[in-house]
Design a protein around this motif. Structure first.
Motif, PDB file in Angstrom:
ATOM      1  N   ALA A 121      32.489  31.487  29.949  1.00 51.29           N
ATOM      2  CA  ALA A 121      31.547  30.504  30.505  1.00 51.29           C
ATOM      3  C   ALA A 121      30.740  29.834  29.393  1.00 51.29           C
ATOM      4  N   PHE A 122      30.355  30.603  28.387  1.00 53.26           N
ATOM      5  CA  PHE A 122      29.601  30.054  27.255  1.00 53.26           C
ATOM      6  C   PHE A 122      30.458  29.053  26.498  1.00 53.26           C
ATOM      7  N   ALA A 123      31.725  29.396  26.261  1.00 58.30           N
ATOM      8  CA  ALA A 123      32.648  28.491  25.575  1.00 58.30           C
ATOM      9  C   ALA A 123      32.797  27.189  26.366  1.00 58.30           C
ATOM     10  N   GLU A 124      32.930  27.309  27.671  1.00 59.71           N
ATOM     11  CA  GLU A 124      33.072  26.134  28.535  1.00 59.71           C
ATOM     12  C   GLU A 124      31.813  25.261  28.477  1.00 59.71           C
ATOM     13  N   SER A 125      30.656  25.909  28.484  1.00 59.23           N
ATOM     14  CA  SER A 125      29.391  25.190  28.463  1.00 59.23           C
ATOM     15  C   SER A 125      29.235  24.373  27.190  1.00 59.23           C
ATOM     16  N   ILE A 126      29.561  24.971  26.065  1.00 57.46           N
ATOM     17  CA  ILE A 126      29.463  24.264  24.776  1.00 57.46           C
ATOM     18  C   ILE A 126      30.406  23.071  24.752  1.00 57.46           C
ATOM     19  N   LYS A 127      31.642  23.279  25.128  1.00 59.63           N
ATOM     20  CA  LYS A 127      32.639  22.198  25.080  1.00 59.63           C
ATOM     21  C   LYS A 127      32.281  21.067  26.042  1.00 59.63           C
ATOM     22  N   LEU A 128      31.750  21.442  27.208  1.00 60.80           N
ATOM     23  CA  LEU A 128      31.360  20.430  28.187  1.00 60.80           C
ATOM     24  C   LEU A 128      30.258  19.538  27.636  1.00 60.80           C
ATOM     25  N   PHE A 129      29.233  20.153  27.035  1.00 57.50           N
ATOM     26  CA  PHE A 129      28.156  19.327  26.487  1.00 57.50           C
ATOM     27  C   PHE A 129      28.651  18.507  25.300  1.00 57.50           C
ATOM     28  N   GLU A 130      29.417  19.113  24.432  1.00 58.29           N
ATOM     29  CA  GLU A 130      29.918  18.408  23.257  1.00 58.29           C
ATOM     30  C   GLU A 130      30.697  17.156  23.661  1.00 58.29           C
ATOM     31  N   ASN A 131      31.451  17.253  24.727  1.00 58.34           N
ATOM     32  CA  ASN A 131      32.257  16.123  25.192  1.00 58.34           C
ATOM     33  C   ASN A 131      31.439  15.065  25.923  1.00 58.34           C
ATOM     34  N   ARG A 132      30.217  15.433  26.329  1.00 56.98           N
ATOM     35  CA  ARG A 132      29.388  14.506  27.106  1.00 56.98           C
ATOM     36  C   ARG A 132      28.107  14.077  26.382  1.00 56.98           C
ATOM     37  N   GLU A 133      27.907  14.601  25.190  1.00 60.41           N
ATOM     38  CA  GLU A 133      26.685  14.284  24.441  1.00 60.41           C
ATOM     39  C   GLU A 133      26.512  12.780  24.247  1.00 60.41           C
ATOM     40  N   HIS A 134      27.614  12.071  24.071  1.00 61.03           N
ATOM     41  CA  HIS A 134      27.550  10.626  23.824  1.00 61.03           C
ATOM     42  C   HIS A 134      26.998   9.855  25.031  1.00 61.03           C
ATOM     43  N   LEU A 135      26.924  10.498  26.190  1.00 62.59           N
ATOM     44  CA  LEU A 135      26.408   9.846  27.395  1.00 62.59           C
ATOM     45  C   LEU A 135      24.877   9.812  27.434  1.00 62.59           C
ATOM     46  N   LEU A 136      24.238  10.528  26.515  1.00 63.44           N
ATOM     47  CA  LEU A 136      22.778  10.532  26.448  1.00 63.44           C
ATOM     48  C   LEU A 136      22.272   9.199  25.908  1.00 63.44           C
ATOM     49  N   SER A 137      21.431   8.535  26.683  1.00 67.28           N
ATOM     50  CA  SER A 137      20.853   7.269  26.233  1.00 67.28           C
ATOM     51  C   SER A 137      19.683   7.538  25.288  1.00 67.28           C
ATOM     52  N   ARG A 138      19.144   6.479  24.731  1.00 71.11           N
ATOM     53  CA  ARG A 138      17.983   6.621  23.848  1.00 71.11           C
ATOM     54  C   ARG A 138      16.801   7.217  24.621  1.00 71.11           C
ATOM     55  N   THR A 139      16.634   6.767  25.870  1.00 76.24           N
ATOM     56  CA  THR A 139      15.559   7.285  26.724  1.00 76.24           C
ATOM     57  C   THR A 139      15.779   8.757  27.037  1.00 76.24           C
ATOM     58  N   ASP A 140      17.024   9.136  27.326  1.00 80.59           N
ATOM     59  CA  ASP A 140      17.354  10.540  27.598  1.00 80.59           C
ATOM     60  C   ASP A 140      16.976  11.422  26.421  1.00 80.59           C
ATOM     61  N   ARG A 141      17.312  10.967  25.240  1.00 83.27           N
ATOM     62  CA  ARG A 141      17.101  11.767  24.033  1.00 83.27           C
ATOM     63  C   ARG A 141      15.621  12.023  23.765  1.00 83.27           C
ATOM     64  N   LYS A 142      14.770  11.103  24.223  1.00 81.60           N
ATOM     65  CA  LYS A 142      13.328  11.293  24.034  1.00 81.60           C
ATOM     66  C   LYS A 142      12.775  12.377  24.958  1.00 81.60           C
ATOM     67  N   LYS A 143      13.564  12.775  25.951  1.00 78.72           N
ATOM     68  CA  LYS A 143      13.150  13.841  26.864  1.00 78.72           C
ATOM     69  C   LYS A 143      13.593  15.216  26.374  1.00 78.72           C
ATOM     70  N   ILE A 144      14.252  15.246  25.229  1.00 81.68           N
ATOM     71  CA  ILE A 144      14.854  16.485  24.720  1.00 81.68           C
ATOM     72  C   ILE A 144      14.156  16.958  23.443  1.00 81.68           C
ATOM     73  N   MET A 145      13.916  18.260  23.371  1.00 85.57           N
ATOM     74  CA  MET A 145      13.425  18.887  22.137  1.00 85.57           C
ATOM     75  C   MET A 145      14.372  20.018  21.770  1.00 85.57           C
ATOM     76  N   THR A 146      14.624  20.174  20.477  1.00 89.43           N
ATOM     77  CA  THR A 146      15.393  21.328  19.991  1.00 89.43           C
ATOM     78  C   THR A 146      14.558  22.063  18.952  1.00 89.43           C
ATOM     79  N   MET A 147      14.759  23.384  18.871  1.00 94.34           N
ATOM     80  CA  MET A 147      14.038  24.199  17.888  1.00 94.34           C
ATOM     81  C   MET A 147      15.010  25.144  17.211  1.00 94.34           C
ATOM     82  N   ARG A 148      14.856  25.283  15.909  1.00 95.19           N
ATOM     83  CA  ARG A 148      15.689  26.210  15.144  1.00 95.19           C
ATOM     84  C   ARG A 148      14.900  26.728  13.946  1.00 95.19           C
ATOM     85  N   PRO A 149      15.288  27.897  13.416  1.00 93.79           N
ATOM     86  CA  PRO A 149      14.569  28.454  12.259  1.00 93.79           C
ATOM     87  C   PRO A 149      14.952  27.755  10.952  1.00 93.79           C
TER      88      PRO A 149
END
Length: 198
Positions: A121-149
């Motif tokens: 399920a995790f593998a499917e989830s990653i691949k699904l988002f990777e294939n659909r990431e390009h559908l995020l508009s500029r407005t969509d991206r402003k609603k997203i935050m990512t955090m990493r060390p």
């Protein structure tokens, strides 16, 4: 009366709902109602039914007039982003904390195959988002935050976490689990400010 703001948390592969409950308990004092769901990453079942369960919860809370945001930790990161792509107009904000969003390296200790071997399920989830990431508009991206060390994550390659055009935060931390815990506690004000923004 102020609109109730639910924050749905999706945990990583270990489905540590109790841990997330403990780490997010203080969020109530800041105007958020945490709701942790157990995703069942290791039950051997496909990702789509799990995503549908999350979408149903989002729909229910939205229909009740609540504000809904999503926080995914580790494996939960790709899950909440996939939900966001399905319910853009119903989700206020979405945060990915130390979650792999792309296939990334195919060899080595942090390879896609080695880190998803216990959870189809995790593998499917990653691949699904990777294939659909390009559908995020500029407005969509402003609603997203990512955090990493900043000083290393032994499980997730840094170039698989961030999203171009979004608020990508690098914390002065090291190690996967510790960075997640510190994101939700010591550095939680960063998340609160983002979630409260219009």
């Amino acid at each position: 009366m102020r609109q109730k703001h639910f924050v749905i948390f999706v945990p990583g592969l270990g489905d540590d709902s109790r841990g997330l409950e403990f780490l997010s308990n203080h969020w109530l004092k800041h105007g958020f109602t945490p709701k942790i769901i157990s995703f069942g990453w290791l039950d051997g079942k496909k990702f789509q039914p799990k995503l549908e369960g999350l979408l149903t919860l989002i729909d229910t809370l939205s229909q009740q007039g609540c504000l809904v945001s999503l926080v995914g930790t580790s494996a939960g990161g790709s899950a909440v982003l996939n939900a966001f792509l399905k319910r853009k107009n119903q989700i206020h904000r979405v945060i990915n904390i130390c979650g792999r969003l792309r296939t990334g390296p195919i060899t080595g200790l942090r390879s896609f195959s080695s880190k998803t071997s216990t959870s189809p399920a995790f593998a499917e989830s990653i691949k699904l988002f990777e294939n659909r990431e390009h559908l995020l508009s500029r407005t969509d991206r402003k609603k997203i935050m990512t955090m990493r060390p900043a000083f290393g994550d032994e499980l997730v390659p840094p170039n698989t976490v961030s999203i171009a055009g979004s608020s990508n935060i690098t914390l002065p931390t090291v190690e996967h689990i510790l960075s997640i815990a510190l994101s939700l506690t010591l550095f939680s004000q960063i998340l609160f400010s983002f979630l409260h923004s219009e």
